[in-house]
Design a protein around this motif. Sequence first.
Motif, PDB file in Angstrom:
ATOM      1  N   SER A 215      52.414 -12.115  44.591  1.00 31.89           N
ATOM      2  CA  SER A 215      53.435 -12.508  45.563  1.00 31.89           C
ATOM      3  C   SER A 215      53.624 -14.027  45.440  1.00 31.89           C
ATOM      4  O   SER A 215      52.917 -14.685  44.690  1.00 31.89           O
ATOM      5  CB  SER A 215      53.016 -12.120  46.980  1.00 31.89           C
TER       6      SER A 215
ATOM      7  N   HIS B 143      53.993 -17.804  47.288  1.00 33.17           N
ATOM      8  CA  HIS B 143      53.631 -18.573  48.486  1.00 33.17           C
ATOM      9  C   HIS B 143      53.748 -20.049  48.207  1.00 33.17           C
ATOM     10  O   HIS B 143      53.436 -20.475  47.100  1.00 33.17           O
ATOM     11  CB  HIS B 143      52.161 -18.315  48.864  1.00 33.17           C
TER      12      HIS B 143
ATOM     13  N   PRO C 201      56.569  -8.264  47.737  1.00 32.42           N
ATOM     14  CA  PRO C 201      55.961  -8.070  49.051  1.00 32.42           C
ATOM     15  C   PRO C 201      54.984  -9.185  49.404  1.00 32.42           C
ATOM     16  O   PRO C 201      54.312  -9.731  48.520  1.00 32.42           O
ATOM     17  CB  PRO C 201      55.240  -6.727  48.908  1.00 32.42           C
ATOM     18  N   GLU C 202      54.955  -9.526  50.684  1.00 28.85           N
ATOM     19  CA  GLU C 202      54.047 -10.531  51.256  1.00 28.85           C
ATOM     20  C   GLU C 202      54.333 -11.959  50.814  1.00 28.85           C
ATOM     21  O   GLU C 202      53.469 -12.817  50.873  1.00 28.85           O
ATOM     22  CB  GLU C 202      52.580 -10.194  50.936  1.00 28.85           C
ATOM     23  N   SER C 203      55.547 -12.201  50.367  1.00 33.44           N
ATOM     24  CA  SER C 203      55.874 -13.558  49.903  1.00 33.44           C
ATOM     25  C   SER C 203      56.452 -14.418  51.016  1.00 33.44           C
ATOM     26  O   SER C 203      57.093 -13.915  51.944  1.00 33.44           O
ATOM     27  CB  SER C 203      56.917 -13.494  48.778  1.00 33.44           C
ATOM     28  N   GLU C 204      56.243 -15.709  50.890  1.00 30.05           N
ATOM     29  CA  GLU C 204      56.928 -16.682  51.764  1.00 30.05           C
ATOM     30  C   GLU C 204      57.003 -18.013  51.027  1.00 30.05           C
ATOM     31  O   GLU C 204      55.989 -18.544  50.584  1.00 30.05           O
ATOM     32  CB  GLU C 204      56.194 -16.858  53.077  1.00 30.05           C
TER      33      GLU C 204
ATOM     34  N   ASP D  22      65.352 -12.124  54.115  1.00 28.84           N
ATOM     35  CA  ASP D  22      64.825 -12.935  55.214  1.00 28.84           C
ATOM     36  C   ASP D  22      64.910 -14.412  54.790  1.00 28.84           C
ATOM     37  O   ASP D  22      63.972 -14.972  54.247  1.00 28.84           O
ATOM     38  CB  ASP D  22      63.368 -12.495  55.455  1.00 28.84           C
TER      39      ASP D  22
ATOM     40  N   GLY E 107      61.479 -15.109  52.669  1.00 30.13           N
ATOM     41  CA  GLY E 107      60.342 -14.203  52.804  1.00 30.13           C
ATOM     42  C   GLY E 107      60.741 -12.810  52.345  1.00 30.13           C
ATOM     43  O   GLY E 107      61.932 -12.482  52.233  1.00 30.13           O
ATOM     44  N   TYR E 108      59.731 -11.988  52.101  1.00 28.23           N
ATOM     45  CA  TYR E 108      59.987 -10.628  51.630  1.00 28.23           C
ATOM     46  C   TYR E 108      60.683  -9.790  52.700  1.00 28.23           C
ATOM     47  O   TYR E 108      60.356  -9.881  53.867  1.00 28.23           O
ATOM     48  CB  TYR E 108      58.661  -9.960  51.244  1.00 28.23           C
ATOM     49  N   SER E 109      61.625  -8.960  52.266  1.00 27.58           N
ATOM     50  CA  SER E 109      62.120  -7.912  53.150  1.00 27.58           C
ATOM     51  C   SER E 109      62.804  -6.840  52.295  1.00 27.58           C
ATOM     52  O   SER E 109      63.192  -7.117  51.149  1.00 27.58           O
ATOM     53  CB  SER E 109      63.048  -8.516  54.213  1.00 27.58           C
TER      54      SER E 109
ATOM     55  N   SER F 240      52.912  -2.478  40.386  1.00 28.33           N
ATOM     56  CA  SER F 240      51.745  -3.350  40.269  1.00 28.33           C
ATOM     57  C   SER F 240      50.910  -3.064  39.018  1.00 28.33           C
ATOM     58  O   SER F 240      50.571  -1.916  38.735  1.00 28.33           O
ATOM     59  CB  SER F 240      50.891  -3.187  41.524  1.00 28.33           C
TER      60      SER F 240
END
Length: 474
Positions: free
Chosen positions: A36, A38, A294-297, A322, A341-343, A447
């Motif tokens: 992801s 970050h 997923p779970e990224s920002e 997002d 962010g992820y969505s 994955s």
Amino acid sequence: MSTLRTLSRYEETYRIIDMKALSISGGTMEVTSGASIHGSLAVPGDKSIAHRAIMVASLAPGKSLLRGLPDGDDVARTVCSVEKIGVGIDRDLPQPENNLVQPRNIVIEGGRDRMHPPSSPLDMGNSGTGMRLMVGLLSGFPWTVEFIGDQSLSKRPMDRIAIPLGKMGAVVTGHGGVGNRCHPPLVVVGGHLRGIDYAPPEPSAQVKAAILFAGLSADGTTTVREHVPTRRHTEEIFKIAGIPVRIDGDSSLGRPDNIYTVSVNAAEPSPFIIDVPGDPSQAAFFIVAASILPESELYVGPIYLGQDRTGFIEVLKRMGADLTIDATGGELMPLGYIKAGYSRLNATKISAEEVISLVDEVPILAIAAAVAEGVSVFEGLGELRVKESNRLEGTAKLVNSFGGDAHVEGDNLIIRGTKSLEGGEVDAHGDHRIAMAATVAGLAAVSGDHSIVTGYQSIDSSYPGFVNDLSSVL
Ligand code: S3P
């Protein structure tokens, strides 16, 4: 005199790089999915703005300071080509030290008096913008200048500038003569120009810029008319350098009766200082990556946020991404930061008018569409066939190589979203934007899947530091 490197920036930077998710060997990138995104990131300065700033500074008698130029090969070629016609370039300035790949700060000492014809052809490498704009600029000088480029540039159409510059009094001859087969190498016989009033048949900021640069040397007024305005960086840089620019017309999308016109007369720019804003087209790769992994920002910026370049942000928002936009001002060139962010994304339809404001972001938006719920339609992508590669077919192939479902219908691209992509193998075909979009697709695969992107040196033309920057937020 030339600073073109013998060892490319890409090779210098990556010969030793082998990271967890990204591994490079020669011109081949191997991507392992599952990561992801970050952190925060500043992307290189905007390429379109940089080309124009270099050229306007070259015409300005005195010293201009340009900070934050991107260090890809395209912009290096423009710097070298103005140097070859007598413009002074001082590269010995303190450079920022926070990045492995550093943006460049240079001083340009310009002015018509110091310019002379080049002693050898101007080699614009892979850069369509560099060539088209320099041809426009030099059309106003009583010289004969030869322009050459790499294999990809040598296939790109130049009739779109040869025709209007011909009406102004320059003779631009390419392989195949004037007409739709005119492509580089080009010979430009410039001289005494007259202003024209011209509506380019295809929307193109490069064509608008070539004509306006020629207009700086023409008798009378030069006007370019557009139904939907293309990126306005020529107008912006002209204004920064004190050149009077007259603009009329509304800019709202989707109303073909709204004609945008821009006019200039012969003028001499004044020297200026510019901090080149971050390139939204490069930020788009990271923004899409954060939106689909997923779970990224991620925070990215500061980048240029003018409406003619940020269509991809509107499209992603419409798809449910997002995104938070923090506009930080900028009177002539709007700037800001994006938080992504992820969505889960939904499909969308992108009209031909809207494409003008996201023309370079289609490959990466196609990856977003490939993992969105539903069928996305991108309309009016004919111009993508004449980019660094046939980017329309290349984008469909890119999506399909990663287990997606894309096809071309006329000038439209249709993408049926799938829940998840698979590891794939794709050749960038010398196209930097396909290479970078393929990397994001590889990260977004199921994955643990491995993907291969060949032809990866192509990123050297615009963003040699892409893999470093991406790995810094993985
Ligand atoms: C550019 C204009 C666009 C874009 C290119 C840069 C510019 O091309 O695709 O990457 O700087 O003017 P067109 O003018 O062909 O639309």
